[in-house]
Design an enzyme around this catalytic site. Structure first.
Site, mmCIF file in Angstrom:
data_model
loop_
_atom_site.group_PDB
_atom_site.id
_atom_site.type_symbol
_atom_site.label_atom_id
_atom_site.label_comp_id
_atom_site.label_asym_id
_atom_site.label_seq_id
_atom_site.Cartn_x
_atom_site.Cartn_y
_atom_site.Cartn_z
ATOM 1 C CG PHE A 129 16.400 16.582 107.703
ATOM 2 C CD1 PHE A 129 15.761 15.383 107.958
ATOM 3 C CD2 PHE A 129 17.676 16.765 108.223
ATOM 4 C CE1 PHE A 129 16.373 14.387 108.685
ATOM 5 C CE2 PHE A 129 18.294 15.776 108.962
ATOM 6 C CZ PHE A 129 17.647 14.575 109.196
ATOM 7 C CG LEU A 186 21.979 12.045 116.185
ATOM 8 C CD1 LEU A 186 22.274 13.311 116.951
ATOM 9 C CD2 LEU A 186 22.655 12.092 114.828
ATOM 10 C CD GLU A 223 17.103 18.118 111.789
ATOM 11 O OE1 GLU A 223 16.636 19.083 111.177
ATOM 12 O OE2 GLU A 223 18.301 18.014 112.095
ATOM 13 N NE ARG A 246 20.685 18.727 112.610
ATOM 14 C CZ ARG A 246 21.498 17.816 112.077
ATOM 15 N NH1 ARG A 246 22.809 17.964 112.148
ATOM 16 N NH2 ARG A 246 21.001 16.769 111.450
ATOM 17 C CG HIS A 278 25.480 16.062 115.627
ATOM 18 N ND1 HIS A 278 25.590 14.685 115.539
ATOM 19 C CD2 HIS A 278 24.948 16.472 114.450
ATOM 20 C CE1 HIS A 278 25.131 14.286 114.366
ATOM 21 N NE2 HIS A 278 24.758 15.348 113.677
ATOM 22 N NE ARG A 337 26.348 19.165 109.916
ATOM 23 C CZ ARG A 337 25.424 18.210 110.061
ATOM 24 N NH1 ARG A 337 24.549 17.979 109.094
ATOM 25 N NH2 ARG A 337 25.362 17.491 111.170
#
Length: 603
Positions: free
Chosen positions: A121, A250, A253, A309, A380, A415
């Site tokens: 991720f 969404l 990811e 992100r 988000h 985050r």
């Protein structure tokens, strides 16, 4: 005046997502009575939309991973603005919380030898995300809900809290109403835990569900608690842009974690164009190496699509602004290309990403095994929230606790994906534990009927105003304004305009006209939600004006670089005696030597 349905508990939890459920379970396990209030139906919290996985350094897929690496990744992703103690606790305790969830019945994907499978991720150095296909949040909620009901927690569904009750300098309960019938509710409690999620509905394009109207942030602020880091709003890089039926939804990811690539309208992988110096040694410089990484090659480096992100979102915005975007204002996310690499790629995609495959096939007539998706940044997550003590999760007002997205500190300026779900488990558990302890040490306090009558009059006043506006229009105008003026790319002129617009919107919101009665009245619900949305919108805007640098998810085109001098403080907001928002810069506390050593070692 109206009558009130009254309930008394030792601990009241407001919000029934992952953090709220975990907090309620823990408080109940400590032998106190627990009430759980949720704005929608139990099991429908926004946590169910979390798809990619739970970040926890279990080291089942790559034995080089451990809590220190996870801690360093989290701090680096947050641009070192994180609360170091929270990041430490999170990295250390996440594995235990995941194994606990498994013991309660969660069914995670497995490796061939039967261990919990973990995937790559963005921002995580090693495969770390525990997952159930792309339905991890749903599995978490299902497991926690079943366990919580088994423990006998009292649940109040479809209820909205409008005010926190205070007496003797501490929070002693909450006032709200039943959404279906409009009946007013009073909850007396020795401790209250806020677990209400985010603020996404302040923006026009968002992945957030309808409940995310900043309720917890606003409730805490008006009760005298401090907010922190409100300028840091994360725009997930891949929300659906087209067709309109799925706009804002969404795209996990996990699509990029399984090999998905980002392309501009020229068919070029633009993410190779801009790799931050911080990540050069960890990022692949060619397509083949990036592909090997997604397939578990420990010697390969991760593809640039798996950078943090904030960076990926800004690269997408750059392509769109410079004319290399799609016809509908996005870029292409393509996982179907892996057919060149895998003989049974379509089966592989359906197995690894079943939710994505079925959702977009049914809602948008897009087969992700055969064609790319049009995506762009969508609001988000907010890193900012209620300021809490790292160990206990207590806010700056006694008796008030917060966990999950409505609490600040763990994520700093940005985050990492997957850290949200482990955040819910780790700090939901801690909030429940220490709220129960607080409840045992303090007596119950009731509120006079006079105060309750005042709260009910405030809630009902929209039925009596002479205003011409309706609440839906004011909310839509607020969302347009925040999207345009305080969005992913910011500047002082736009945000000063936003401050003036917020003043006008406040006046309009105070005078919206609600017709009908209190039963089944979404116009009334929206009028009440508007007050919270305006509060959090103002906090975001003022904090963003105050931070004159670009840092993490906060990007200012008039201050495009990080300022090493100014980037060493948090912005804290509190309500003044006159009712205004007071901002102050608070220097970051020094990290303990042992934590600083870990960061230096990982660099």
């Amino acid at each position: 005046m109206p009558s009130y349905d009254t309930h008394t508990y030792d601990v009241l939890v407001i919000g029934a997502g992952g953090a709220g459920l975990r907090a309620a379970i823990e408080a109940s396990a400590h032998g106190v009575s627990v009430g759980l209030v949720c704005k929608s139906l139990l099991g429908k919290a926004h946590t169910v939309m979390a798809e990619g996985g739970i970040a926890a350094a279990l080291s089942y897929v790559d034995d080089r991973d451990n809590w220190k690496v996870h801690f360093a990744d989290t701090m680096r992703g947050g641009q070192y603005l994180n609360n170091g103690r929270m990041a430490e606790l999170h990295a250390k305790e996440a594995p235990e919380r995941v194994l606990e969830l498994e013991a309660w019945g969660a069914l995670f994907d497995r490796t061939k030898d039967g261990r919990i499978l973990q995937r790559n991720f963005g921002g995580h150095k090693y495969p770390r995300l525990v997952h159930v296909g792309d339905r991890t949040g749903l599995e978490m909620i299902r497991t926690l809900q079943d366990h919580g009901i088994y423990q006998g927690i009292a649940v109040h569904m479809e209820c909205t809290i409008t005010t926190l009750l205070k007496e003797e300098g501490r929070v002693v309960g909450a006032f709200g109403y039943e959404r279906e019938k409009g009946r007013f509710l009073v909850f007396f409690a020795k401790a209250v835990i806020l677990a209400t999620g985010g603020i996404g509905r302040a923006y026009k394009i968002t992945s957030n569900s309808w409940e995310y109207t900043g309720d917890g942030h606003a409730l805490a602020f008006h009760a005298g608690a401090e907010l922190m880091d409100m300028e840091f709003v994360q725009f997930h890089p891949t929300g659906m842009i087209w067709p309109p039926s799925v706009r804002g939804i969404l795209v996990t990811e996990g699509v990029r974690g399984e090999g998905g690539i980002l392309l501009n309208n020229q068919g070029r992988r633009f993410m190779f164009d801009d790799i931050p110096a911080l990540y050069v040694n960890q990022t692949a410089d060619n397509e083949e190496e990036g592909w090997r990484y997604t397939q578990g090659d420990k010697n390969a480096r991760r593809p640039p699509e798996l950078l943090t992100r904030d960076h990926v979102a800004r690269c997408i915005v750059r392509e769109i602004k410079e004319g290399r975007g799609t016809a509908h204002g996005g870029v292409l996310l393509d996982i179907s290309w892996i057919k060149k690499k895998l003989p049974h790629a379509e089966d592989h995609i359906r197995k690894k990403l079943p939710g994505m495959y079925h959702q977009f096939l049914k809602l948008a007539d897009i087969d992700i095994t055969r064609q790319p998706m049009e995506v762009g940044p969508t609001t988000h997550y907010i890193m900012g929230g209620i300021r809490v003590d790292a160990d206990t999760q207590m806010a700056t007002v006694p008796g008030l606790f917060a966990a999950g997205e409505c609490a600040a500190g763990l994520h700093g300026a940005n985050r990492l994906g997957g850290n949200s779900l482990s955040d819910l488990l780790v700090f939901g558990k801690r909030a429940g534990e220490y709220a129960a302890q607080f409840a045992k040490e303090n007596k119950s306090v009731t509120i006079s009927g006079e105060h309750l009558d005042q709260y009910s009059r405030e809630a009902l006043r929209y039925f009596e105003t002479e205003g011409a506006d309706n609440s839906f229009q004011v909310q839509a105008d607020l969302q347009d304004m925040m999207q345009d003026l305080v969005g992913i790319v910011r500047n002082e002129a736009d945000m000063l305009r936003a401050v003036e617009e917020l003043k006008k919107l406040k006046e309009r919101a105070a005078n919206v006209r609600v017709t009908g009665n209190r039963e089944f009245n979404p116009g009334w619900h929206t009028a009440l939600d508007l007050q919270n949305l305006l509060t959090v919108s103002e906090a975001v805007t003022l904090a963003a004006l105050e931070r004159k640098e670009s840092l993490g998810a906060h990007f200012r085109e008039d201050y495009p670089d990080r300022d090493e001098k100014s980037g060493k403080f948090n912005i804290v907001i509190r309500k003044s005696e006159e009712g205004w928002m007071e901002l102050r810069q608070e220097a970051l506390p020094e990290l303990p030597a042992e934590l600083q050593h870990i960061i230096n070692e990982m660099k």
